[in-house]
Design a protein around this motif. Structure first.
Motif, PDB file in Angstrom:
ATOM      1  N   SER A   1      65.468  29.334  33.768  1.00  0.00           N
ATOM      2  CA  SER A   1      66.921  29.284  33.593  1.00  0.00           C
ATOM      3  C   SER A   1      67.457  30.702  33.450  1.00  0.00           C
ATOM      4  CB  SER A   1      67.280  28.460  32.349  1.00  0.00           C
ATOM      5  OG  SER A   1      66.703  29.042  31.185  1.00  0.00           O
TER       6      SER A   1
ATOM      7  N   TYR B   1      59.913  26.419  36.822  1.00  0.00           N
ATOM      8  CA  TYR B   1      61.301  26.784  37.028  1.00  0.00           C
ATOM      9  C   TYR B   1      61.822  27.544  35.811  1.00  0.00           C
ATOM     10  CZ  TYR B   1      61.200  23.505  40.912  1.00  0.00           C
ATOM     11  OH  TYR B   1      60.891  22.852  42.081  1.00  0.00           O
TER      12      TYR B   1
ATOM     13  N   LYS C   1      56.088  18.881  39.802  1.00  0.00           N
ATOM     14  CA  LYS C   1      57.043  19.709  39.078  1.00  0.00           C
ATOM     15  C   LYS C   1      58.141  18.843  38.488  1.00  0.00           C
ATOM     16  CE  LYS C   1      56.228  23.782  41.892  1.00  0.00           C
ATOM     17  NZ  LYS C   1      56.808  24.775  42.818  1.00  0.00           N
TER      18      LYS C   1
ATOM     19  N   ASN D   1      61.713  18.728  35.688  1.00  0.00           N
ATOM     20  CA  ASN D   1      62.834  19.496  35.161  1.00  0.00           C
ATOM     21  C   ASN D   1      62.381  20.278  33.941  1.00  0.00           C
ATOM     22  OD1 ASN D   1      65.270  19.998  33.481  1.00  0.00           O
ATOM     23  ND2 ASN D   1      66.250  19.060  35.275  1.00  0.00           N
ATOM     24  N   PRO D   2      62.732  21.554  33.817  1.00  0.00           N
ATOM     25  CA  PRO D   2      62.275  22.356  32.679  1.00  0.00           C
ATOM     26  C   PRO D   2      62.743  21.821  31.348  1.00  0.00           C
ATOM     27  CG  PRO D   2      63.991  23.486  33.906  1.00  0.00           C
ATOM     28  CD  PRO D   2      63.562  22.314  34.723  1.00  0.00           C
TER      29      PRO D   2
ATOM     30  N   ASN E   1      55.829  25.597  33.152  1.00  0.00           N
ATOM     31  CA  ASN E   1      57.207  25.508  33.592  1.00  0.00           C
ATOM     32  C   ASN E   1      57.395  26.372  34.831  1.00  0.00           C
ATOM     33  OD1 ASN E   1      59.888  25.212  33.919  1.00  0.00           O
ATOM     34  ND2 ASN E   1      60.485  26.119  31.963  1.00  0.00           N
TER      35      ASN E   1
ATOM     36  N   GLN F   1      61.850  27.936  26.415  1.00  0.00           N
ATOM     37  CA  GLN F   1      62.928  28.180  27.357  1.00  0.00           C
ATOM     38  C   GLN F   1      64.276  28.018  26.657  1.00  0.00           C
ATOM     39  OE1 GLN F   1      63.814  25.253  30.494  1.00  0.00           O
ATOM     40  NE2 GLN F   1      63.514  26.938  31.953  1.00  0.00           N
TER      41      GLN F   1
ATOM     42  N   TYR G   1      63.878  30.843  41.831  1.00  0.00           N
ATOM     43  CA  TYR G   1      63.232  30.144  40.713  1.00  0.00           C
ATOM     44  C   TYR G   1      64.224  29.767  39.616  1.00  0.00           C
ATOM     45  CZ  TYR G   1      58.917  31.800  42.866  1.00  0.00           C
ATOM     46  OH  TYR G   1      57.894  32.064  43.738  1.00  0.00           O
TER      47      TYR G   1
ATOM     48  N   ILE H   1      67.115  27.772  38.082  1.00  0.00           N
ATOM     49  CA  ILE H   1      67.744  26.499  38.428  1.00  0.00           C
ATOM     50  C   ILE H   1      69.260  26.591  38.364  1.00  0.00           C
ATOM     51  CG2 ILE H   1      65.756  25.134  37.730  1.00  0.00           C
ATOM     52  CD1 ILE H   1      67.117  24.614  35.093  1.00  0.00           C
TER      53      ILE H   1
ATOM     54  N   LYS I   1      52.954  20.736  43.850  1.00  0.00           N
ATOM     55  CA  LYS I   1      54.374  20.808  44.112  1.00  0.00           C
ATOM     56  C   LYS I   1      55.093  19.519  43.727  1.00  0.00           C
ATOM     57  CE  LYS I   1      57.103  23.208  47.488  1.00  0.00           C
ATOM     58  NZ  LYS I   1      57.129  23.767  48.850  1.00  0.00           N
TER      59      LYS I   1
ATOM     60  N   TYR J   1      71.071  29.522  39.077  1.00  0.00           N
ATOM     61  CA  TYR J   1      71.304  30.881  39.597  1.00  0.00           C
ATOM     62  C   TYR J   1      72.723  30.994  40.158  1.00  0.00           C
ATOM     63  CZ  TYR J   1      70.432  35.188  42.144  1.00  0.00           C
ATOM     64  OH  TYR J   1      70.469  36.481  42.640  1.00  0.00           O
TER      65      TYR J   1
END
Length: 285
Positions: free
Chosen positions: A167, A165, A137, A139-140, A163, A246, A281, A283, A134, A285
């Motif tokens: 988008s 997370y 992790k 930033n994507p 990844n 992504q 999930y 980021i 955890k 949303y």
């Protein structure tokens, strides 16, 4: 030559005179058994003609009934419109063959869809993917930039960055949220047909085809046993076995499939074979 023709004409004339005198006919019946008596019957020319006409009429009536009323004549003689029937039969056969091909295609697509869902985990990637802790992790966007750097400068083309997370796959507002209690396993983004649809994360396309219920659908397998679904698209821009990043353009939104009420994108996110709420999930949303 002249004498021969005269004699021939006389012979023909004599035969005509001879047979014109015949007005009665006799029929003699001779049995095989010699102990029985022979029987003879006499008929006039008129009776012979009448009997012939009568039996011909009866035969015609019986034949007409046999052919028209009973319908058995169709098995003996071809119908008058046989050519038209054959043409219509060929058209029907062609339509049936086309429907069978479409049915076979839909069956194959459904089988591939089931296989994509069952196999859509981290084992699809060439590099072994291990669960991230955890606290590790990131930033994507950093993962995507790192992947591009490795691909361009280090030549690492087969690795897929992990990844956790995701988008938003499309720019639109949510009209229907995640609600598994009523069977809605994802979220609906209201957008116009033809709106660009992007990959929510780095991954590997395991399914890209048309299904009867969901229309044009793309399924992407992501690291850590995540799977994302993009349904009711109008155009698919990627194919199976493609690696995607992504934010990479993968399709255009639409209104395809039977289970749809208007132009939108239905997006689902699954984890370990179970649907999860994408809101936890995404980021943005």
């Amino acid at each position: 030559m002249i004498m021969g023709k005269i004699s021939e004409n006389r012979f023909v004339k004599s035969l005509r005179q001879k047979y014109s005198k015949i007005k009665n006919y006799s029929f003699l019946i001779v049995p095989h058994d010699s102990s029985s008596e022979m029987k003879s019957y006499k008929l006039s020319t008129r009776n012979v003609v009448l009997a012939f006409l009568m039996y011909s009429f009866i035969g015609s009536v019986v034949g007409f009934i046999f052919y028209s009323v009973t319908g058995l004549g169709d098995y003996i003689l071809p119908p008058r419109n046989a050519g038209v029937l054959r043409a219509e039969e060929r058209v029907l056969v062609d339509k049936i063959n086309l429907l069978l091909l479409e049915l076979e295609g839909m069956k194959t697509a459904n089988e591939r869809l089931k296989r994509a869902v069952s196999l859509g985990d981290s084992t699809l990637f060439k590099d072994e993917v291990k669960p991230e802790k955890k606290e590790e992790k990131k930033n994507p966007a950093d993962g995507s930039i790192l992947y591009i750097f490795r691909k361009l400068f280090l030549g690492e083309r087969d690795s897929v960055p992990k990844n956790p997370y995701f988008s938003k796959p499309v720019n639109g507002f949510i009209s229907r949220d995640f609600n598994p209690d009523i069977g809605h396993m994802g979220v609906d983004f209201v957008v116009k047909s033809g709106t660009p649809v992007y990959s929510a994360g780095n991954g590997f396309i395991v399914f890209a085809d048309f299904t009867s219920d969901d229309g044009f659908t793309i399924i992407i397998a992501h690291p850590d046993n995540f799977i994302s679904f993009y349904k009711h698209c109008s155009v698919i821009l990627k194919k199976e076995r493609d690696n995607v990043l992504q934010g990479e353009l993968i399709a255009l939104s639409g209104n395809s499939g039977q289970i749809t009420t208007g132009p939108h994108l239905h997006f689902e996110l699954w984890k370990n074979g179970l649907p999860v709420n994408p809101g936890g999930y995404l980021i943005n949303y």
